[in-house]
Design a protein around this motif. Structure first.
Motif, PDB file in Angstrom:
ATOM      1  N   GLY A 190       0.797  -1.216   0.000  1.00  0.00           N
ATOM      2  CA  GLY A 190       0.000   0.000   0.000  1.00  0.00           C
ATOM      3  C   GLY A 190       0.833   1.271   0.000  1.00  0.00           C
ATOM      4  N   GLY A 191       2.118   1.127   0.223  1.00  0.00           N
ATOM      5  CA  GLY A 191       3.003   2.280   0.267  1.00  0.00           C
ATOM      6  C   GLY A 191       3.460   2.732  -1.103  1.00  0.00           C
ATOM      7  N   SER A 192       4.365   3.698  -1.102  1.00  0.00           N
ATOM      8  CA  SER A 192       4.847   4.297  -2.348  1.00  0.00           C
ATOM      9  C   SER A 192       6.375   4.393  -2.343  1.00  0.00           C
ATOM     10  CB  SER A 192       4.279   5.707  -2.531  1.00  0.00           C
ATOM     11  OG  SER A 192       2.875   5.688  -2.629  1.00  0.00           O
ATOM     12  N   LEU A 193       6.923   4.350  -3.539  1.00  0.00           N
ATOM     13  CA  LEU A 193       8.335   4.612  -3.767  1.00  0.00           C
ATOM     14  C   LEU A 193       8.483   5.365  -5.076  1.00  0.00           C
ATOM     15  CD1 LEU A 193      10.165   1.247  -2.912  1.00  0.00           C
ATOM     16  CD2 LEU A 193      10.425   3.418  -1.698  1.00  0.00           C
ATOM     17  N   ARG A 194       9.543   6.121  -5.183  1.00  0.00           N
ATOM     18  CA  ARG A 194       9.850   6.811  -6.431  1.00  0.00           C
ATOM     19  C   ARG A 194      11.259   6.425  -6.877  1.00  0.00           C
ATOM     20  NH1 ARG A 194      10.981  13.169  -7.769  1.00  0.00           N
ATOM     21  NH2 ARG A 194       9.909  13.288  -9.779  1.00  0.00           N
ATOM     22  N   LEU A 195      11.335   5.754  -8.004  1.00  0.00           N
ATOM     23  CA  LEU A 195      12.621   5.375  -8.563  1.00  0.00           C
ATOM     24  C   LEU A 195      13.118   6.465  -9.497  1.00  0.00           C
ATOM     25  CD1 LEU A 195      11.989   1.622  -9.470  1.00  0.00           C
ATOM     26  CD2 LEU A 195      12.664   2.628  -7.284  1.00  0.00           C
ATOM     27  N   SER A 196      14.418   6.664  -9.487  1.00  0.00           N
ATOM     28  CA  SER A 196      15.042   7.649 -10.368  1.00  0.00           C
ATOM     29  C   SER A 196      16.053   6.957 -11.270  1.00  0.00           C
ATOM     30  CB  SER A 196      15.764   8.720  -9.552  1.00  0.00           C
ATOM     31  OG  SER A 196      14.873   9.419  -8.716  1.00  0.00           O
ATOM     32  N   CYS A 197      16.214   7.497 -12.452  1.00  0.00           N
ATOM     33  CA  CYS A 197      17.219   7.004 -13.393  1.00  0.00           C
ATOM     34  C   CYS A 197      17.949   8.220 -13.946  1.00  0.00           C
ATOM     35  CB  CYS A 197      16.561   6.212 -14.510  1.00  0.00           C
ATOM     36  SG  CYS A 197      17.717   5.564 -15.750  1.00  0.00           S
ATOM     37  N   ALA A 198      19.232   8.313 -13.643  1.00  0.00           N
ATOM     38  CA  ALA A 198      20.056   9.423 -14.116  1.00  0.00           C
ATOM     39  C   ALA A 198      20.859   8.980 -15.328  1.00  0.00           C
ATOM     40  CB  ALA A 198      20.988   9.889 -13.009  1.00  0.00           C
ATOM     41  N   ALA A 199      20.845   9.798 -16.360  1.00  0.00           N
ATOM     42  CA  ALA A 199      21.554   9.469 -17.597  1.00  0.00           C
ATOM     43  C   ALA A 199      22.721  10.408 -17.816  1.00  0.00           C
ATOM     44  CB  ALA A 199      20.595   9.550 -18.780  1.00  0.00           C
ATOM     45  N   SER A 200      23.768   9.882 -18.388  1.00  0.00           N
ATOM     46  CA  SER A 200      24.918  10.701 -18.747  1.00  0.00           C
ATOM     47  C   SER A 200      25.501  10.182 -20.053  1.00  0.00           C
ATOM     48  CB  SER A 200      25.980  10.656 -17.651  1.00  0.00           C
ATOM     49  OG  SER A 200      26.444   9.339 -17.452  1.00  0.00           O
ATOM     50  N   GLY A 201      26.256  11.038 -20.715  1.00  0.00           N
ATOM     51  CA  GLY A 201      26.862  10.623 -21.969  1.00  0.00           C
ATOM     52  C   GLY A 201      26.139  11.244 -23.141  1.00  0.00           C
ATOM     53  N   ARG A 202      25.617  10.423 -24.009  1.00  0.00           N
ATOM     54  CA  ARG A 202      24.989  10.918 -25.225  1.00  0.00           C
ATOM     55  C   ARG A 202      23.662  11.612 -24.932  1.00  0.00           C
ATOM     56  NH1 ARG A 202      26.182   6.421 -29.953  1.00  0.00           N
ATOM     57  NH2 ARG A 202      28.443   6.365 -29.685  1.00  0.00           N
ATOM     58  N   THR A 203      23.156  12.285 -25.910  1.00  0.00           N
ATOM     59  CA  THR A 203      21.959  13.105 -25.751  1.00  0.00           C
ATOM     60  C   THR A 203      20.784  12.267 -25.284  1.00  0.00           C
ATOM     61  OG1 THR A 203      22.752  14.543 -27.510  1.00  0.00           O
ATOM     62  CG2 THR A 203      20.453  14.765 -26.851  1.00  0.00           C
ATOM     63  N   PHE A 204      20.366  12.533 -24.065  1.00  0.00           N
ATOM     64  CA  PHE A 204      19.296  11.766 -23.429  1.00  0.00           C
ATOM     65  C   PHE A 204      18.004  11.840 -24.232  1.00  0.00           C
ATOM     66  CE2 PHE A 204      17.120   9.746 -20.097  1.00  0.00           C
ATOM     67  CZ  PHE A 204      16.021  10.479 -19.704  1.00  0.00           C
ATOM     68  N   SER A 205      17.723  13.002 -24.767  1.00  0.00           N
ATOM     69  CA  SER A 205      16.449  13.201 -25.458  1.00  0.00           C
ATOM     70  C   SER A 205      16.345  12.418 -26.761  1.00  0.00           C
ATOM     71  CB  SER A 205      16.224  14.688 -25.723  1.00  0.00           C
ATOM     72  OG  SER A 205      17.274  15.205 -26.521  1.00  0.00           O
ATOM     73  N   ASN A 206      17.431  11.806 -27.200  1.00  0.00           N
ATOM     74  CA  ASN A 206      17.374  10.990 -28.416  1.00  0.00           C
ATOM     75  C   ASN A 206      16.791   9.604 -28.171  1.00  0.00           C
ATOM     76  OD1 ASN A 206      18.568  13.010 -29.900  1.00  0.00           O
ATOM     77  ND2 ASN A 206      20.603  12.072 -29.938  1.00  0.00           N
ATOM     78  N   TYR A 207      16.640   9.234 -26.901  1.00  0.00           N
ATOM     79  CA  TYR A 207      16.302   7.863 -26.558  1.00  0.00           C
ATOM     80  C   TYR A 207      14.893   7.695 -26.017  1.00  0.00           C
ATOM     81  CZ  TYR A 207      21.307   6.928 -26.870  1.00  0.00           C
ATOM     82  OH  TYR A 207      22.602   6.808 -27.308  1.00  0.00           O
ATOM     83  N   GLY A 208      14.260   6.609 -26.467  1.00  0.00           N
ATOM     84  CA  GLY A 208      13.099   6.134 -25.748  1.00  0.00           C
ATOM     85  C   GLY A 208      13.579   5.412 -24.496  1.00  0.00           C
ATOM     86  N   MET A 209      12.801   5.499 -23.431  1.00  0.00           N
ATOM     87  CA  MET A 209      13.215   4.959 -22.142  1.00  0.00           C
ATOM     88  C   MET A 209      12.188   3.979 -21.613  1.00  0.00           C
ATOM     89  SD  MET A 209      16.082   6.527 -21.508  1.00  0.00           S
ATOM     90  CE  MET A 209      16.286   6.159 -19.761  1.00  0.00           C
ATOM     91  N   GLY A 210      12.669   3.086 -20.764  1.00  0.00           N
ATOM     92  CA  GLY A 210      11.757   2.120 -20.171  1.00  0.00           C
ATOM     93  C   GLY A 210      12.202   1.687 -18.790  1.00  0.00           C
ATOM     94  N   TRP A 211      11.260   1.139 -18.068  1.00  0.00           N
ATOM     95  CA  TRP A 211      11.534   0.476 -16.794  1.00  0.00           C
ATOM     96  C   TRP A 211      11.141  -0.999 -16.943  1.00  0.00           C
ATOM     97  CZ3 TRP A 211      14.093   2.469 -12.748  1.00  0.00           C
ATOM     98  CH2 TRP A 211      14.175   3.858 -12.619  1.00  0.00           C
TER      99      TRP A 211
END
Length: 122
Positions: free
Chosen positions: A14-35
């Motif tokens: 019933g609780g909550s969590l927030r996962l984060s994913c930090a990107a570095s290197g090539r242009t992040f906005s060029n990529y589709g992302m997934g979990w």
């Protein structure tokens, strides 16, 4: 692009969590992302995906209505807000990037973070 996921932990059902994913290197906005997530003894499974701009998202039916994927290209960040967590959400969660749009297939993603453990107790 290099990815680093964090934010996992132990939470009661019933609780909550927030996962984060930090990107570095090539242009992040060029990529589709997934979990994706992988429970012990099971294959890696699709959770959610977001397109390069953040304007479109896709969820597995098991998390629809409970999880929200988002990204901020200016910050090179992606998140997974997880609410109403259930014991069956227990798994190692991975973020992934690829030249894809809203794909649910792990093989379509070229870059992976190291994973973060989420444990939901009943």
């Amino acid at each position: 692009v290099q990815l680093q996921a964090c934010g996992g932990g132990l939470v009661q059902a019933g609780g909550s969590l927030r996962l984060s994913c930090a990107a570095s290197g090539r242009t992040f906005s060029n990529y589709g992302m997934g979990w994706f997530r992988q429970a012990p003894g099971k294959e890696r499974a699709f959770v959610a995906a977001i397109n390069y701009s953040g304007g479109s998202t896709r969820y597995d039916d098991s998390v629809k209505g409970r999880f929200t994927i988002s990204r901020d290209n200016a910050k090179n960040m992606m998140w997974l807000q997880m609410n109403s967590l259930k014991p069956e959400d227990t798994a190692v969660y991975f973020c992934a990037a690829g030249s894809v749009s809203l794909s649910s297939y792990a093989s379509r993603y070229d870059h992976w973070g190291q994973g973060t453990q989420v444990t939901v107790s009943s």
